[in-house]
Design an enzyme around this catalytic site. Structure first.
Site, short mmCIF file in Angstrom:
data_model
loop_
_atom_site.label_atom_id
_atom_site.label_comp_id
_atom_site.label_asym_id
_atom_site.label_seq_id
_atom_site.Cartn_x
_atom_site.Cartn_y
_atom_site.Cartn_z
N ASP A 1 1.39 7.82 -11.96
CA ASP A 1 -0.04 7.71 -11.69
C ASP A 1 -0.57 8.93 -10.96
O ASP A 1 -1.71 9.35 -11.18
CB ASP A 1 -0.32 6.45 -10.86
CG ASP A 1 -0.30 5.18 -11.71
OD1 ASP A 1 -0.35 5.30 -12.94
OD2 ASP A 1 -0.23 4.09 -11.13
N GLY A 2 0.26 9.53 -10.09
CA GLY A 2 -0.17 10.75 -9.39
C GLY A 2 -0.46 11.88 -10.36
O GLY A 2 -1.42 12.63 -10.18
N ARG B 1 -4.06 13.83 -10.95
CA ARG B 1 -4.21 15.30 -10.97
C ARG B 1 -4.84 15.75 -12.27
O ARG B 1 -5.70 16.64 -12.28
CB ARG B 1 -2.84 15.96 -10.79
CG ARG B 1 -2.29 15.89 -9.38
CD ARG B 1 -1.08 16.78 -9.20
NE ARG B 1 0.06 16.30 -9.96
CZ ARG B 1 0.95 15.42 -9.50
NH1 ARG B 1 0.80 14.91 -8.29
NH2 ARG B 1 1.96 15.03 -10.24
N ASN C 1 -9.59 6.39 -8.07
CA ASN C 1 -9.05 5.21 -7.39
C ASN C 1 -9.86 4.83 -6.16
O ASN C 1 -10.44 3.75 -6.12
CB ASN C 1 -7.60 5.46 -6.97
CG ASN C 1 -6.61 5.12 -8.07
OD1 ASN C 1 -6.97 4.56 -9.10
ND2 ASN C 1 -5.35 5.46 -7.85
N ARG D 1 -3.97 6.74 17.99
CA ARG D 1 -5.26 6.17 18.35
C ARG D 1 -5.96 5.60 17.13
O ARG D 1 -5.77 6.08 16.01
CB ARG D 1 -6.15 7.23 19.01
CG ARG D 1 -5.58 7.82 20.28
CD ARG D 1 -6.45 8.92 20.82
NE ARG D 1 -7.75 8.42 21.25
CZ ARG D 1 -8.71 9.20 21.73
NH1 ARG D 1 -8.52 10.51 21.82
NH2 ARG D 1 -9.86 8.69 22.11
N ASP E 1 -7.51 1.44 11.64
CA ASP E 1 -6.78 2.59 11.10
C ASP E 1 -7.57 3.29 10.02
O ASP E 1 -7.26 4.42 9.66
CB ASP E 1 -5.42 2.14 10.54
CG ASP E 1 -4.42 1.81 11.64
OD1 ASP E 1 -4.72 2.07 12.82
OD2 ASP E 1 -3.34 1.28 11.31
N THR F 1 -5.70 -1.80 -7.41
CA THR F 1 -4.26 -2.07 -7.42
C THR F 1 -3.47 -0.94 -6.77
O THR F 1 -2.24 -0.90 -6.87
CB THR F 1 -3.76 -2.27 -8.86
OG1 THR F 1 -4.22 -1.19 -9.68
CG2 THR F 1 -4.26 -3.57 -9.44
N ALA F 2 -4.15 -0.02 -6.10
CA ALA F 2 -3.48 1.10 -5.43
C ALA F 2 -3.57 0.93 -3.92
O ALA F 2 -3.08 -0.04 -3.36
CB ALA F 2 -4.09 2.42 -5.92
N SER G 1 -2.67 -2.33 -1.21
CA SER G 1 -1.71 -2.24 -0.11
C SER G 1 -2.35 -2.63 1.22
O SER G 1 -1.67 -3.10 2.13
CB SER G 1 -1.15 -0.82 -0.02
OG SER G 1 -0.46 -0.47 -1.20
#
Length: 319
Positions: free
Chosen positions: A80-81, A85, A154, A165, A184, A195-196, A200
């Site tokens: 997928d990467g 690209r 995505n 921090r 965060d 789904t990426a 998560s």
């Protein structure tokens, strides 16, 4: 005079399997009478790695000899990467991409390594349809001045700059604040990106056919920090608060980044330019989801046969 058919071939030349796949694809395209087109750096890498086996193969240089706009499809050999690209590379060319998965999950890919020959055949025979996937436009302001633009297939994510921090953010939908919290970060995603990173972070899985945008807080210290699913024409925004002069970082598809000083504002909208994917398999997304995540489905008996279904009069209740 016959028109030359040109096909862009993109491969992760740092991987042996991708190098072998690229050499096989180029050879098959040439044998079928098509012209393979590659980036000059990829041609040099293959020539160095494969030697005489590749040096005598006629490959056109993308951009210099063949404009990307002239290619009819792009074959992407990797995970997928690699497809992300490739999407960045052909962003202005409106070129459909066909991914051959050499990675792990491969949600964006159309086929697997074992289907390499079939993938080339699909391209040769033009046996594919073009699917339009929503993308994001990303705009950044600081102190009232526009300081940057980007895009994403995505997701666009705002993340804390310092590991130790949190970053204080306020999220906004269509010009109205929704909540503020230390966290965060926040992920703003398309259905493709659900789904990426968004997945998560605990976000919902959104079917690609659904027209919607997703916002998912990451580890937020707040009573209300649920994922949000909003209209595709909404404007999602995140502001970095100035409570402790904490900076953030904007990432687009995990590839393009921009520092976000305190007071920065990021706005995300649906892009007018979608990403084009070449599709052959009409596999339902639910089946792809089960396959890619190896989800348990034992015990499933399937829909009731049509002849066994019972019709009930309007308004009659089943008790």
């Amino acid at each position: 005079m016959l028109m030359t058919r040109e096909v862009l071939v993109l491969a992760h030349t740092g991987r042996h399997d991708a190098v072998e796949a690229a050499a096989a694809v180029v050879t098959r395209l040439v044998s079928a009478g098509l012209t393979p087109v590659m980036l000059e750096k990829d041609i040099d890498s293959l020539a160095r790695l494969l030697g005489d086996e590749f040096q005598n193969t006629p490959v056109a240089v993308a951009g210099r000899e063949v404009p990307l706009q002239r290619c009819e499809v792009g074959m992407v050999l990797g995970g997928d990467g690699s497809i992300l690209r490739a999407a960045d590379l052909v962003r202005e060319a409106d070129l459909p991409l066909m991914g051959v998965n050499l990675g792990h999950v491969g949600f964006l890919a159309e086929s697997e390594r074992t289907e390499l020959d079939s993938s080339v055949e699909w391209v040769v025979e033009q046996d594919y349809t073009v699917e339009r996937r929503m993308a994001l436009d990303v705009q950044v302001w600081n102190a009232g001045e526009h300081v940057g633009s980007s895009w994403a297939l995505n997701e666009a994510s705002i993340e804390k700059h310092s590991r130790e921090r949190m970053v204080d953010l306020v999220i906004e939908i269509d010009g109205r604040p929704v909540s503020a919290f230390g966290c965060d970060g926040v992920v703003m995603a398309t259905p493709t990106g659900s789904t990426a990173y968004a997945f998560s972070a605990g976000g919902p899985v959104v079917w690609p056919e659904v027209q919607a945008l997703v916002m998912v807080p990451i580890s937020a210290h707040a009573l209300f920090s649920r994922p949000l699913v909003v209209d595709p024409d909404s404007i999602m925004a995140v502001e970095v608060l100035q409570r402790e002069d904490e900076h953030g970082v904007l990432w687009c598809d995990g590839r393009r980044s921009l520092e976000l000083p305190a007071g920065s504002r990021v706005e995300v909208t649906r892009s007018e330019r979608p990403v084009l994917l070449a599709r052959v398999n009409q596999t339902p997304f639910s089946e792809r989801l089960v396959d890619k995540f190896n989800l348990p489905t034992s015990g499933w008996r399937g829909p009731v046969d049509a002849e066994n279904q019972v019709s009930h009069p309007m308004g009659e209740e089943i008790r």
